[in-house]
Motif scaffolding. Structure first.
Motif, PDB file in Angstrom:
ATOM      1  N   MET A 156       0.819  -1.209   0.000  1.00 40.97           N
ATOM      2  CA  MET A 156       0.000   0.000   0.000  1.00 40.97           C
ATOM      3  C   MET A 156       0.857   1.264   0.000  1.00 40.97           C
ATOM      4  N   ASP A 157       2.146   1.127   0.308  1.00 42.48           N
ATOM      5  CA  ASP A 157       3.053   2.271   0.392  1.00 42.48           C
ATOM      6  C   ASP A 157       3.834   2.383  -0.919  1.00 42.48           C
ATOM      7  N   ALA A 158       3.169   2.840  -1.962  1.00 45.87           N
ATOM      8  CA  ALA A 158       3.765   2.875  -3.295  1.00 45.87           C
ATOM      9  C   ALA A 158       4.995   3.760  -3.361  1.00 45.87           C
ATOM     10  N   ARG A 159       5.007   4.847  -2.596  1.00 44.91           N
ATOM     11  CA  ARG A 159       6.136   5.782  -2.647  1.00 44.91           C
ATOM     12  C   ARG A 159       7.430   5.107  -2.198  1.00 44.91           C
ATOM     13  N   ARG A 160       7.400   4.407  -1.080  1.00 43.00           N
ATOM     14  CA  ARG A 160       8.602   3.741  -0.574  1.00 43.00           C
ATOM     15  C   ARG A 160       8.906   2.470  -1.352  1.00 43.00           C
ATOM     16  N   LEU A 161       7.859   1.782  -1.819  1.00 41.40           N
ATOM     17  CA  LEU A 161       8.052   0.537  -2.547  1.00 41.40           C
ATOM     18  C   LEU A 161       8.889   0.750  -3.803  1.00 41.40           C
ATOM     19  N   ARG A 162       8.797   1.940  -4.399  1.00 37.28           N
ATOM     20  CA  ARG A 162       9.538   2.218  -5.635  1.00 37.28           C
ATOM     21  C   ARG A 162      11.044   2.209  -5.426  1.00 37.28           C
ATOM     22  N   TRP A 163      11.507   2.344  -4.162  1.00 37.90           N
ATOM     23  CA  TRP A 163      12.940   2.450  -3.899  1.00 37.90           C
ATOM     24  C   TRP A 163      13.504   1.248  -3.151  1.00 37.90           C
ATOM     25  N   VAL A 164      12.774   0.142  -3.152  1.00 39.17           N
ATOM     26  CA  VAL A 164      13.215  -1.062  -2.460  1.00 39.17           C
ATOM     27  C   VAL A 164      13.661  -2.122  -3.461  1.00 39.17           C
ATOM     28  N   LEU A 165      14.789  -2.777  -3.144  1.00 41.29           N
ATOM     29  CA  LEU A 165      15.216  -3.967  -3.870  1.00 41.29           C
ATOM     30  C   LEU A 165      14.800  -5.150  -3.005  1.00 41.29           C
ATOM     31  N   ALA A 166      13.725  -5.812  -3.395  1.00 38.96           N
ATOM     32  CA  ALA A 166      13.076  -6.814  -2.545  1.00 38.96           C
ATOM     33  C   ALA A 166      13.815  -8.147  -2.576  1.00 38.96           C
ATOM     34  N   SER A 167      13.780  -8.842  -1.431  1.00 39.96           N
ATOM     35  CA  SER A 167      14.366 -10.172  -1.337  1.00 39.96           C
ATOM     36  C   SER A 167      13.451 -11.172  -0.636  1.00 39.96           C
ATOM     37  N   ARG A 168      12.360 -10.703  -0.022  1.00 36.76           N
ATOM     38  CA  ARG A 168      11.413 -11.575   0.660  1.00 36.76           C
ATOM     39  C   ARG A 168       9.991 -11.077   0.405  1.00 36.76           C
ATOM     40  N   LEU A 169       9.060 -12.010   0.233  1.00 36.73           N
ATOM     41  CA  LEU A 169       7.637 -11.687   0.159  1.00 36.73           C
ATOM     42  C   LEU A 169       7.030 -11.926   1.536  1.00 36.73           C
ATOM     43  N   LEU A 170       6.249 -10.966   2.018  1.00 33.01           N
ATOM     44  CA  LEU A 170       5.624 -11.052   3.335  1.00 33.01           C
ATOM     45  C   LEU A 170       4.124 -11.252   3.188  1.00 33.01           C
ATOM     46  N   VAL A 171       3.565 -12.120   4.030  1.00 28.03           N
ATOM     47  CA  VAL A 171       2.122 -12.309   4.069  1.00 28.03           C
ATOM     48  C   VAL A 171       1.620 -12.067   5.480  1.00 28.03           C
ATOM     49  N   THR A 172       0.312 -11.857   5.599  1.00 29.00           N
ATOM     50  CA  THR A 172      -0.341 -11.736   6.890  1.00 29.00           C
ATOM     51  C   THR A 172      -1.074 -13.033   7.192  1.00 29.00           C
ATOM     52  N   LEU A 173      -0.989 -13.487   8.436  1.00 32.24           N
ATOM     53  CA  LEU A 173      -1.635 -14.733   8.843  1.00 32.24           C
ATOM     54  C   LEU A 173      -2.965 -14.426   9.506  1.00 32.24           C
ATOM     55  N   GLU A 174      -4.030 -14.959   8.924  1.00 25.84           N
ATOM     56  CA  GLU A 174      -5.376 -14.703   9.444  1.00 25.84           C
ATOM     57  C   GLU A 174      -6.110 -16.028   9.666  1.00 25.84           C
ATOM     58  N   GLY A 175      -6.964 -16.053  10.682  1.00 28.27           N
ATOM     59  CA  GLY A 175      -7.638 -17.295  11.044  1.00 28.27           C
ATOM     60  C   GLY A 175      -6.665 -18.273  11.653  1.00 28.27           C
ATOM     61  N   VAL A 176      -5.936 -17.831  12.685  1.00 28.18           N
ATOM     62  CA  VAL A 176      -4.835 -18.592  13.271  1.00 28.18           C
ATOM     63  C   VAL A 176      -5.333 -19.501  14.402  1.00 28.18           C
ATOM     64  N   THR A 177      -4.958 -20.774  14.328  1.00 28.12           N
ATOM     65  CA  THR A 177      -5.240 -21.736  15.393  1.00 28.12           C
ATOM     66  C   THR A 177      -3.936 -22.424  15.784  1.00 28.12           C
ATOM     67  N   ALA A 178      -3.531 -22.279  17.046  1.00 28.77           N
ATOM     68  CA  ALA A 178      -2.255 -22.833  17.504  1.00 28.77           C
ATOM     69  C   ALA A 178      -2.232 -24.353  17.400  1.00 28.77           C
ATOM     70  N   VAL A 179      -1.047 -24.887  17.062  1.00 26.07           N
ATOM     71  CA  VAL A 179      -0.808 -26.325  17.001  1.00 26.07           C
ATOM     72  C   VAL A 179       0.327 -26.645  17.968  1.00 26.07           C
TER      73      VAL A 179
END
Length: 222
Positions: A183-206
């Motif tokens: 969502m932060d397009a301004r900063r994203l334009r200046w990043v050299l990415a090396s990892r994709l991040l996701v959000t964890l939703e509907g979490v049940t501990a194991v």
């Protein structure tokens, strides 16, 4: 590949090597970055950029050979295989798909947790999912996980952003690693990415990986 999605795990000198591990023959070449002008404004680019290869999710990604030769560097993560595993929900240990295995469509995530901290609802991670049997294999062999681990079944994993090196818009000098939302397009334009991040939703501990493996009916696949 079996119907469970589990693939044979690669071993080197008797030690299992995760699918996302980087190898010594995959060292990153120099990254010839430059300021480029694209839709939305100026930003970071490669001098000889190939858009369909070098850009994914609107971000510029590090270039890294994908040959799995030499020796495994167990502390290092391969940028492309991590992105593939996270975006396609592939197992970080064997590389097989983790979706469509459980009737409830949930996916298992495993993380180091030396302090005993559980995986929380809404937590962001760069650690791809894992099959239950592969999770047990990882806990048995990874020194970090032997110090403590947390696992959870997760219902939904929307992509959040990337982790990588931020470059100064003024000097093109690399700055400390950052995590940047899509969502932060301004900063994203200046990043050299090396990892994709996701959000964890509907979490049940194991808490019992053995029981989860028995339920999954594919303990013989690794």
């Amino acid at each position: 590949m079996s119907s469970t999605g589990v693939r044979p795990v690669l071993y080197r000198d008797g030690t299992p090597v995760p699918f996302i591990t980087a190898w010594s023959g995959e060292h990153m070449p120099s990254q010839p970055v430059a300021e480029v002008c694209r839709r939305g404004g100026t930003g970071l680019g490669f001098v000889d950029e190939q858009i369909h290869v070098d850009r994914q999710y609107g971000a510029l990604w590090v270039r890294m050979p994908a040959v799995r030769t030499g020796q495994p560097e167990l502390r290092a993560v391969h940028a492309l295989r991590q992105r593939q595993a996270m975006s396609r929900l592939l197992c970080q240990m064997c590389g097989g798909p983790t979706v469509g295995i459980r009737d409830d469509e949930r996916t298992l995530f495993l993380m180091g947790a030396a302090g005993g901290h559980p995986i929380c609802e809404g937590e962001r991670t760069s650690s791809p999912p894992v099959h239950p049997v592969c999770a047990r294999l990882a806990v048995e062999n990874c020194p970090r996980l032997r110090r403590g681990w947390a696992a959870a079944l997760v219902s939904y994993t929307p992509v959040w952003g990337v982790q990588g090196v931020m470059y100064s818009p003024k000097t093109l000098e690399p700055e400390p690693d950052v995590s940047v939302s899509f969502m932060d397009a301004r900063r994203l334009r200046w990043v050299l990415a090396s990892r994709l991040l996701v959000t964890l939703e509907g979490v049940t501990a194991v808490n019992d990986l053995d029981a989860l493996c028995e339920d999954s009916e594919f303990t013989e696949m690794v």
